[in-house]
Design a protein around this motif. Structure first.
Motif, PDB file in Angstrom:
ATOM      1  N   THR B  56       0.832  -1.201   0.000  1.00 34.50           N
ATOM      2  CA  THR B  56       0.000   0.000   0.000  1.00 34.50           C
ATOM      3  C   THR B  56       0.866   1.251   0.000  1.00 34.50           C
ATOM      4  O   THR B  56       0.568   2.232  -0.688  1.00 34.50           O
ATOM      5  CB  THR B  56      -0.949  -0.022   1.214  1.00 34.50           C
ATOM      6  OG1 THR B  56      -1.793  -1.158   1.092  1.00 34.50           O
ATOM      7  CG2 THR B  56      -1.799   1.229   1.287  1.00 34.50           C
ATOM      8  N   GLN B  96      -7.088   0.605  -0.942  1.00 35.23           N
ATOM      9  CA  GLN B  96      -7.384  -0.585  -0.140  1.00 35.23           C
ATOM     10  C   GLN B  96      -8.527  -0.234   0.814  1.00 35.23           C
ATOM     11  O   GLN B  96      -8.576   0.865   1.355  1.00 35.23           O
ATOM     12  CB  GLN B  96      -6.138  -0.973   0.667  1.00 35.23           C
ATOM     13  CG  GLN B  96      -6.353  -2.199   1.508  1.00 35.23           C
ATOM     14  CD  GLN B  96      -5.049  -2.708   2.133  1.00 35.23           C
ATOM     15  OE1 GLN B  96      -4.035  -2.031   2.105  1.00 35.23           O
ATOM     16  NE2 GLN B  96      -5.084  -3.891   2.676  1.00 35.23           N
ATOM     17  N   ASP B 172      -5.687  -1.392  -5.146  1.00 36.81           N
ATOM     18  CA  ASP B 172      -5.035  -1.974  -3.972  1.00 36.81           C
ATOM     19  C   ASP B 172      -5.910  -3.079  -3.382  1.00 36.81           C
ATOM     20  O   ASP B 172      -6.955  -2.789  -2.804  1.00 36.81           O
ATOM     21  CB  ASP B 172      -4.781  -0.862  -2.943  1.00 36.81           C
ATOM     22  CG  ASP B 172      -3.731  -1.252  -1.914  1.00 36.81           C
ATOM     23  OD1 ASP B 172      -3.275  -2.405  -1.929  1.00 36.81           O
ATOM     24  OD2 ASP B 172      -3.369  -0.383  -1.090  1.00 36.81           O
ATOM     25  N   GLU B 173      -5.480  -4.308  -3.552  1.00 37.94           N
ATOM     26  CA  GLU B 173      -6.192  -5.489  -3.040  1.00 37.94           C
ATOM     27  C   GLU B 173      -7.672  -5.494  -3.432  1.00 37.94           C
ATOM     28  O   GLU B 173      -8.557  -5.441  -2.582  1.00 37.94           O
ATOM     29  CB  GLU B 173      -6.051  -5.583  -1.516  1.00 37.94           C
ATOM     30  CG  GLU B 173      -4.607  -5.730  -1.114  1.00 37.94           C
ATOM     31  CD  GLU B 173      -4.430  -6.405   0.233  1.00 37.94           C
ATOM     32  OE1 GLU B 173      -5.420  -6.891   0.801  1.00 37.94           O
ATOM     33  OE2 GLU B 173      -3.279  -6.465   0.690  1.00 37.94           O
TER      34      GLU B 173
HETATM   35 MG   LIG Z   1      -2.014  -2.907   1.925  1.00 35.83          MG
END
Ligand SMILES: [Mg+2]
Ligand SMILES: Nc1ncnc2c1ncn2[C@@H]1O[C@H](COP(=O)(O)OP(=O)(O)O)[C@@H](O)[C@H]1O
Lengths: 246, 321
Positions: B56, B96, B172-173
C-alpha cells in the motif's frame, strides 16, 4: 481538460448533503429537531420571555454544529470510504474539496435555517443594523466552526475518536455556553467558565443586537475581537496542519 | 549531457520507473527500503507480498497520495514525486478498503466522482452510463449501494475509476474479502480492462497474480525481491517444475532438486526438466503417488521469501480457501 471548479465543489455538496437528504429523507427531520427542540424547551420554561434570544441561539447553534458535522463527515469519508484518497490522486485540489465540503454542511442545514429564519422574521424585532450584526455573527461562527472541523478531522483518525470528539466539541460549544439564554442567568463565578467558549462571545453580540442585553462599547469590541481572532487562528492552524498529500 | 533513464534519445518510454524509493513513517522501520525497478506501463502489474510488506505504501506513493522519504518514481516520463499535478490527470486509484458510499446509488457514485475530476454535468452523465454498462451494472445503476452485494459494490468502485478515462489504474487489493464467485467475476473484468489500461494492482492472493499479471513484483519487508513475468521468475528461481508427494513419504530418498516443505506439511521438490524426469521414474518405481506441475507462483514466493505468503498473516478471514 478545462476543469469546472464549481462542479468540483458541487460534487461534495451532492455526496455529503443532497444525495443523503434525497436518499434518506429522515436526515431532514434530524437536522431540524436538535436546534428547535431546545428552542421550544427554553421558551416554555421562560414563559416566552426568551423566545427571541433562543431563536437567535438556535441559529448560532446550527452554524456551530456545521463544523462539528464537518469534522465527522470528513473523517467518515476519508477513513471509512477512502474517498479522500481517491480525490487526492485526482485533479481536484485540497481547497476545492474542502470548500465544497464546508458548503455541503450549510446545504445540509438548510431546512433548519429556513424554519429558524421564518421564526426570526416573525418573533425577533431587530433594527436593520441589528439584523446585519446577527448575520455577521452567524457568518463568523460558521467560519469558526468549519476551521475547527478541518483541524479536528486532521487529528482524528478513527471513528471512535470521532464520536468522542463530536460529543465533547458540541457540548463545549453549544450546551454549556449561554446561547439560548443570556449570560445573566449564570451565577457570577461560573460565568468565567462560559467565557472559555467562543460561542459565548458570539451570542453576546447577537443578544446585544436584539436588545436583550446591553453591552458597553468596550465589551462589544472585546467580543468581536475574540471571535475574529479565535477564528483566524483556527484557520491558520487548520491550513498549516492540513494533510492532503501525506 | 545527462541522459534520463526513462528517455531514449529524447523519446519517452512507456514505463513505470522507481529509483531507490524509500519510505519511513515517523521513527518506525522502513516501510519501503530502496526499491528500484522498471516495467512497461501496459497490461497488469501485480505487486505481491504479505501483510505489512509495503504494498500500500508503494501504491500510495505512485498515485501521489504519499511523499517518499527519498528516491524517485516516474510514469511515462512524468515524475510522480515532483510533478503530481502532471500525472493526476491520467491516473485513478481504488484504495485498499475503499467502500461504495451506502447512501449513494452506483450512478450517483460515478457521477459525483466525475464532477470531482472536473467534468461537466453532461459529460459526467454520459461517461457514468458508459462505465456502468461496460461493467454490466446497468440494472443496478439506481439502487442504493447499501442494497448491493459485496462483489457488485466492488464493481461499482471499479466503474467509478474507469469512468474518468484514466488509462493508468492503481488498484489496492481489489478482491480481498470477496467470495470466490465475485472474485473470478472481477478477474474477468480486470482482464478485459487491461486491453486499454495499465493496471497496477496489489494482492496477497498468488492465484490472482498468476492468472492476471503480465508482470509480477515480490515485496517483502519493504524490499523488492524480484520482478518479471511468471516465466522470468521461474527462471530466476532456477526450477521449472514442482513435484508434490501426496502421502507422507519421508522414506523416499531424492537427492536431486530442492526439497521444501509444502504449506500443509507435505513434501515438495523443486526441480528442472531433466531431473524431474528421473525423480518421477524413481517415484513411480517406489509406488509413491505424486503430482508434477510447472513451478507455481506460490512455490516461487516460498522459495524467494523463505516463508509462505500467509505466515504471520493476522487477517484470518483471508485464508479460508
Ligand atoms: Mg495494503
Ligand atoms: N500511516 C502509517 N503510519 C505508520 N506506519 C505505517 C503507516 N502505514 C503503513 N505503516 C507501516 O508500514 C508497513 C507497510 O505497510 P503497508 O504499506 O500498508 O503494507 P501492505 O499494504 O503490504 O500490507 C507496515 O509495517 C505498516 O505497519
Amino acid at each position: 481538460m478545462r476543469k469546472n471548479r464549481l462542479n468540483q465543489m458541487y460534487a461534495s455538496v451532492l455526496v455529503n448533503a443532497i444525495y443523503a437528504m434525497k436518499n434518506y429523507p429522515i436526515t431532514l427531520i434530524n437536522t431540524l429537531l436538535a436546534p428547535i427542540s431546545i428552542l421550544i424547551v427554553i421558551t416554555l420554561v421562560s414563559h416566552g420571555s426568551l423566545l427571541s434570544v433562543s431563536i437567535i441561539g438556535a441559529l448560532i447553534m446550527s452554524m456551530v454544529s456545521g463544523g462539528v458535522s464537518l469534522q465527522a463527515d470528513l473523517s467518515h469519508l476519508k477513513n471509512d470510504f477512502r474517498l479522500q484518497d481517491m480525490i487526492v490522486s485526482s485533479p481536484t485540489s485540497a481547497l476545492v474539496y474542502m470548500a465544497g465540503m464546508a458548503i455541503s454542511e450549510i446545504v445540509y442545514s438548510l431546512p433548519a435555517f429556513l424554519v429558524l429564519f421564518v421564526l426570526a422574521a416573525i418573533f425577533v424585532h431587530a433594527t436593520l443594523l441589528g439584523a446585519f450584526t446577527i448575520l455577521a455573527v452567524l457568518a463568523i461562527m460558521y467560519a469558526f466552526s468549519i476551521a475547527l472541523g478541518f483541524l479536528l478531522s486532521t487529528i482524528s483518525s478513527d471513528i471512535i475518536q470521532n464520536w468522542a470528539f463530536s460529543g465533547i466539541i458540541s457540548t463545549i460549544l453549544t450546551t454549556i455556553p449561554p446561547i439560548y439564554y443570556t449570560i445573566t442567568y449564570i451565577p457570577l463565578p461560573y460565568r468565567y467558565i462560559a467565557y472559555l467558549s467562543p460561542t459565548t462571545y458570539a451570542a453576546e453580540i447577537a443578544q446585544n443586537a436584539i436588545g436583550s442585553i446591553h453591552l458597553s462599547m468596550l465589551s462589544l469590541a472585546i467580543d468581536w475581537a475574540v471571535v475574529i481572532i479565535v477564528s483566524a487562528i483556527l484557520f491558520i492552524i487548520a491550513i498549516k496542519k492540513n494533510k492532503w498529500r501525506e | 549531457m545527462r541522459i534520463e533513464f526513462n528517455t531514449l534519445f529524447g523519446v519517452v518510454l512507456e514505463q513505470l520507473i522507481c529509483k531507490h524509493l524509500t519510505k519511513k513513517y515517523g521513527k518506525g522501520a522502513k516501510a519501503l527500503d530502496n526499491v528500484s525497478f522498471f516495467i512497461p506501463s501496459s497490461g497488469i502489474f501485480a505487486l505481491i507480498g504479505r501483510n505489512g510488506a509495503g504494498k500500500t505504501t508503494l501504491i500510495r506513493i505512485l498515485s501521489t497520495e504519499l511523499m517518499p522519504t527519498s528516491g524517485h518514481a516516474s510514469i511515462n516520463g512524468i515524475d510522480v514525486v515532483s510533478n503530481s499535478k502532471g500525472i493526476r490527470e491520467s491516473i485513478a486509484i481504488l484504495p485498499q478498503e475503499s467502500r461504495a458510499i451506502p447512501w449513494l446509488t452506483p450512478r450517483q457514485t460515478v457521477f459525483s466522482y466525475l464532477l470531482y475530476r472536473g467534468f461537466s454535468f453532461k459529460e459526467a452523465n454520459k461517461l457514468a452510463s458508459k462505465a456502468l454498462s461496460r461493467l454490466h451494472l446497468g440494472r443496478y445503476a439506481d439502487t442504493l449501494n447499501r442494497m448491493l452485494s459485496g462483489g457488485t459494490k466492488r464493481k461499482v468502485l471499479v466503474a467509478t475509476i474507469i469512468a474518468s478515462g484514466s488509462k493508468i489504474l492503481f488498484i489496492d487489493e481489489p478482491t480481498t474479502g470477496l467470495d470466490p464467485l465475485s472474485r473470478s467475476d472481477l478477474w474477468k473484468i480486470l482482464k478485459e480492462l487491461k486491453k486499454d489500461h495499465f493496471i497496477f494492482l496489489t494482492t496477497h492472493y498468488l492465484e490472482e497474480a498468476e492468472r492476471l499479471a503480465d508482470q509480477i513484483g515480490i515485496l517483502e519487508k519493504g524490499k523488492l525481491l524480484g520482478t518479471g513475468s511468471l516465466q522470468e521468475l521461474r527462471r530466476m528461481v532456477g526450477y521449472e517444475y514442482s513435484i508434490r508427494l501426496s502421502d507422507n513419504s519421508e522414506k523416499v530418498y531424492v537427492k536431486e532438486g530442492k526439497r521444501i516443505e509444502g504449506l500443509d506439511g507435505s513434501m515438495q521438490i523443486l526441480t528442472n526438466g531433466h531431473e524431474a524426469d528421473r525423480i518421477a521414474s524413481r517415484l513411480i518405481k517406489n509406488h509413491t503417488k505424486f503430482s508434477i506441475n510447472p513451478t507455481s507462483l506460490e512455490d516461487i514466493f516460498y522459495y524467494i521469501v523463505r516463508k509462505p505468503i500467509y505466515a504471520g498473516n493476522e487477517e484470518g478471514e483471508d485464508e479460508e480457501e
